[in-house]
Design an enzyme around this catalytic site. Structure first.
Site, PDB file in Angstrom:
ATOM      1  N   ARG A   1       0.247  -3.532  -6.494  1.00 12.37           N
ATOM      2  CA  ARG A   1       1.214  -3.056  -5.498  1.00 12.37           C
ATOM      3  C   ARG A   1       1.258  -3.930  -4.247  1.00 12.37           C
ATOM      4  O   ARG A   1       2.309  -4.101  -3.621  1.00 12.37           O
ATOM      5  CB  ARG A   1       0.791  -1.632  -5.120  1.00 12.37           C
ATOM      6  CG  ARG A   1       1.356  -1.049  -3.833  1.00 12.37           C
ATOM      7  CD  ARG A   1       0.657   0.275  -3.558  1.00 12.37           C
ATOM      8  NE  ARG A   1       0.898   0.813  -2.235  1.00 12.37           N
ATOM      9  CZ  ARG A   1       1.753   1.793  -1.958  1.00 12.37           C
ATOM     10  NH1 ARG A   1       2.481   2.310  -2.915  1.00 12.37           N
ATOM     11  NH2 ARG A   1       1.894   2.254  -0.733  1.00 12.37           N
TER      12      ARG A   1
ATOM     13  N   GLU B   1      14.026   5.515  -2.308  1.00 14.06           N
ATOM     14  CA  GLU B   1      13.076   5.621  -3.414  1.00 14.06           C
ATOM     15  C   GLU B   1      13.898   5.881  -4.662  1.00 14.06           C
ATOM     16  O   GLU B   1      14.500   6.949  -4.790  1.00 14.06           O
ATOM     17  CB  GLU B   1      12.108   6.789  -3.186  1.00 14.06           C
ATOM     18  CG  GLU B   1      11.117   6.583  -2.068  1.00 14.06           C
ATOM     19  CD  GLU B   1       9.858   5.874  -2.527  1.00 14.06           C
ATOM     20  OE1 GLU B   1       9.698   5.712  -3.753  1.00 14.06           O
ATOM     21  OE2 GLU B   1       9.049   5.500  -1.677  1.00 14.06           O
TER      22      GLU B   1
ATOM     23  N   HIS C   1       6.783  -3.552  -2.645  1.00 13.69           N
ATOM     24  CA  HIS C   1       5.675  -3.130  -3.516  1.00 13.69           C
ATOM     25  C   HIS C   1       5.947  -3.702  -4.904  1.00 13.69           C
ATOM     26  O   HIS C   1       6.887  -3.299  -5.589  1.00 13.69           O
ATOM     27  CB  HIS C   1       5.569  -1.605  -3.585  1.00 13.69           C
ATOM     28  CG  HIS C   1       5.032  -1.000  -2.327  1.00 13.69           C
ATOM     29  ND1 HIS C   1       5.426   0.230  -1.869  1.00 13.69           N
ATOM     30  CD2 HIS C   1       4.121  -1.474  -1.435  1.00 13.69           C
ATOM     31  CE1 HIS C   1       4.770   0.493  -0.740  1.00 13.69           C
ATOM     32  NE2 HIS C   1       3.990  -0.519  -0.457  1.00 13.69           N
TER      33      HIS C   1
ATOM     34  N   GLU D   1       6.975  -1.992  -8.429  1.00 15.45           N
ATOM     35  CA  GLU D   1       8.154  -1.131  -8.510  1.00 15.45           C
ATOM     36  C   GLU D   1       9.327  -1.944  -9.061  1.00 15.45           C
ATOM     37  O   GLU D   1      10.332  -2.172  -8.384  1.00 15.45           O
ATOM     38  CB  GLU D   1       8.433  -0.529  -7.129  1.00 15.45           C
ATOM     39  CG  GLU D   1       7.256   0.328  -6.647  1.00 15.45           C
ATOM     40  CD  GLU D   1       7.312   0.749  -5.180  1.00 15.45           C
ATOM     41  OE1 GLU D   1       8.328   0.480  -4.514  1.00 15.45           O
ATOM     42  OE2 GLU D   1       6.328   1.340  -4.707  1.00 15.45           O
TER      43      GLU D   1
END
Lengths: 94, 309
Positions: free
Chosen positions: B127, B270, B69, B72
């Site tokens: 994204r 994450e 993505h 990020e």
């Protein structure tokens, strides 16, 4: 380059499944152009929404009318982007 | 030519800067690090992977990708730092040395180069990939909903304008297909670790169903240790568990596909959430984030080494 002046990111805590479902409805309202940074997993998990400046009134009105607890996580997205760009430029100069 | 030591790991960088740095890393560590191209993106950019290997052929391997993505940014930055760390610690750290004496590590730092370039040039918050969608003015597919694992199910969207659009068919995205072909072609990948941001979580299969995977217990124990060791660095608290249990049902994800291919140790990370910045984590947080992530990554990699299957 796309600008984000006045866009805010709201951190919202759904109290129950019903509120979580209500939040998901916001995503379906295309005219609001809400960008879910973090989706509503369910009660107890924060959802983060980037709300374009023109939609702020409508979204905050929606949250308040349904008694959602929320905080403003980012006051102005563009300010952070400008800082980020300046930090990169500074690093390059060094 | 610059040395990789002159690189500022505490800053965000463009694709060109990162690709150039990868070359210097390879030059600085001949015999350990090499660069391989596994394909091209939709817009024709090279999909590059760093290979850390001390020799042998088709050794058991660990796959790590960062930044599928594109917005990020902390993920790609952590990928850069981690690549350097692996190279530097070989011969110094006993765990890294044992790992690379027996296994190979493949690290794709920019898993979505078109999206990444777009975040630098046009839209910082992009994204998806950048491929066109027939019949729609909206571009791009969510490359973490494009895998052939419950494809098209809950937690993904059939709307090309959605940020979680799953794409027209599984592995439609070149960026995804390249990884699929590489892992299948390699045939001996034992672990897949896909790095995202930001929710402070360590997740494992399944995402497309709430049914526990056959290896749930072992994965859960390993995740518990990894997040505990991560927290020991700066006190950053991670949650852990299966994707479906911990967040929500999400179909078509990388790690579910990997697990269903027989890659037992499939995890997704994450990274850090300060509660104030989201995807716009300041560059001052890169080094702390990468530093605290390292012991968690190492826990998983060492566990893979010590539990052959």
């Amino acid at each position: 380059q796309r600008q984000f002046q006045g866009d805010q990111v709201l951190r919202i805590m759904a109290r129950d499944e019903e509120q979580a479902a209500l939040l998901k409805m916001l995503e379906e309202q295309e005219e609001l152009q809400v960008d879910f940074w973090r989706h509503p997993f369910g009660p107890g998990h924060p959802a983060d929404l980037r709300v374009p400046f023109p939609s702020l009134g409508a979204v905050k009105g929606f949250l308040e009318s349904h008694s959602f607890p929320y905080t403003v996580m980012i006051e102005d997205v563009q300010e952070l982007l400008d800082e980020e760009k300046e930090a990169m430029a500074r690093s390059r100069r060094v | 030519k610059r040395s990789s030591r002159a690189f500022d790991f505490g800053s965000y960088h463009t694709l060109d800067e990162i690709y150039s740095w990868m070359d210097t890393l390879v030059e600085d560590h001949p015999g350990l690090v090499s660069k391989i191209q596994i394909g091209q993106s939709y817009e024709g950019r090279d999909l590059l992977v760093l290979k850390f290997s001390t020799g042998g052929s088709a050794r058991p391997a660990i796959w790590v990708d960062t930044g599928i993505h594109s917005r990020e940014w902390i993920s790609q930055a952590t990928g850069v730092w981690t690549a350097n760390k692996i190279a530097e610690e070989y011969g110094r750290d006993p765990s890294v040395t044992a790992l690379l004496d027996n296994m190979d590590v493949f690290l794709e730092i920019i898993a979505n180069p078109d999206g990444f370039v777009f975040t630098h040039s046009s839209d910082r918050l992009w994204r998806k990939t950048r491929s066109p969608n027939t019949g729609s003015h909206c571009l791009g597919v969510d490359p973490n909903r494009n895998w052939d694992a419950g494809f098209g199910g809950a937690g993904s969207s059939g709307d090309p304008c959605s940020d979680i659009y799953h794409g027209p068919f599984p592995h439609s995205e070149r960026e995804v297909k390249a990884i699929v072909d590489f892992i299948r072609g390699h045939g001996n990948v034992k672990s897949v670790i896909s790095i995202h941001s930001y929710s402070q979580m360590l997740l494992f299969p399944y995402g497309y169903t709430s049914v526990p995977s056959p290896d749930y217990q072992e994965m859960n124990e390993l995740a518990k240790k990894a997040v505990s060791d991560l927290a020991a660095v700066y006190g950053t608290k991670y949650t852990f568990g299966s994707i479906a249990d911990t967040i929500y049902t999400a179909a078509g994800t990388t790690v579910d596909w990997a697990y269903d291919q027989g890659v037992k140790y499939s995890f997704t990370l994450e990274l850090r959430d300060t509660g104030r910045h989201g995807f716009l984590l300041p560059s001052s947080q890169i080094l702390p984030t990468a530093t605290e992530t390292w012991p968690a990554l190492l826990d998983i990699m060492v566990h893979v080494l010590e539990h052959p299957y």
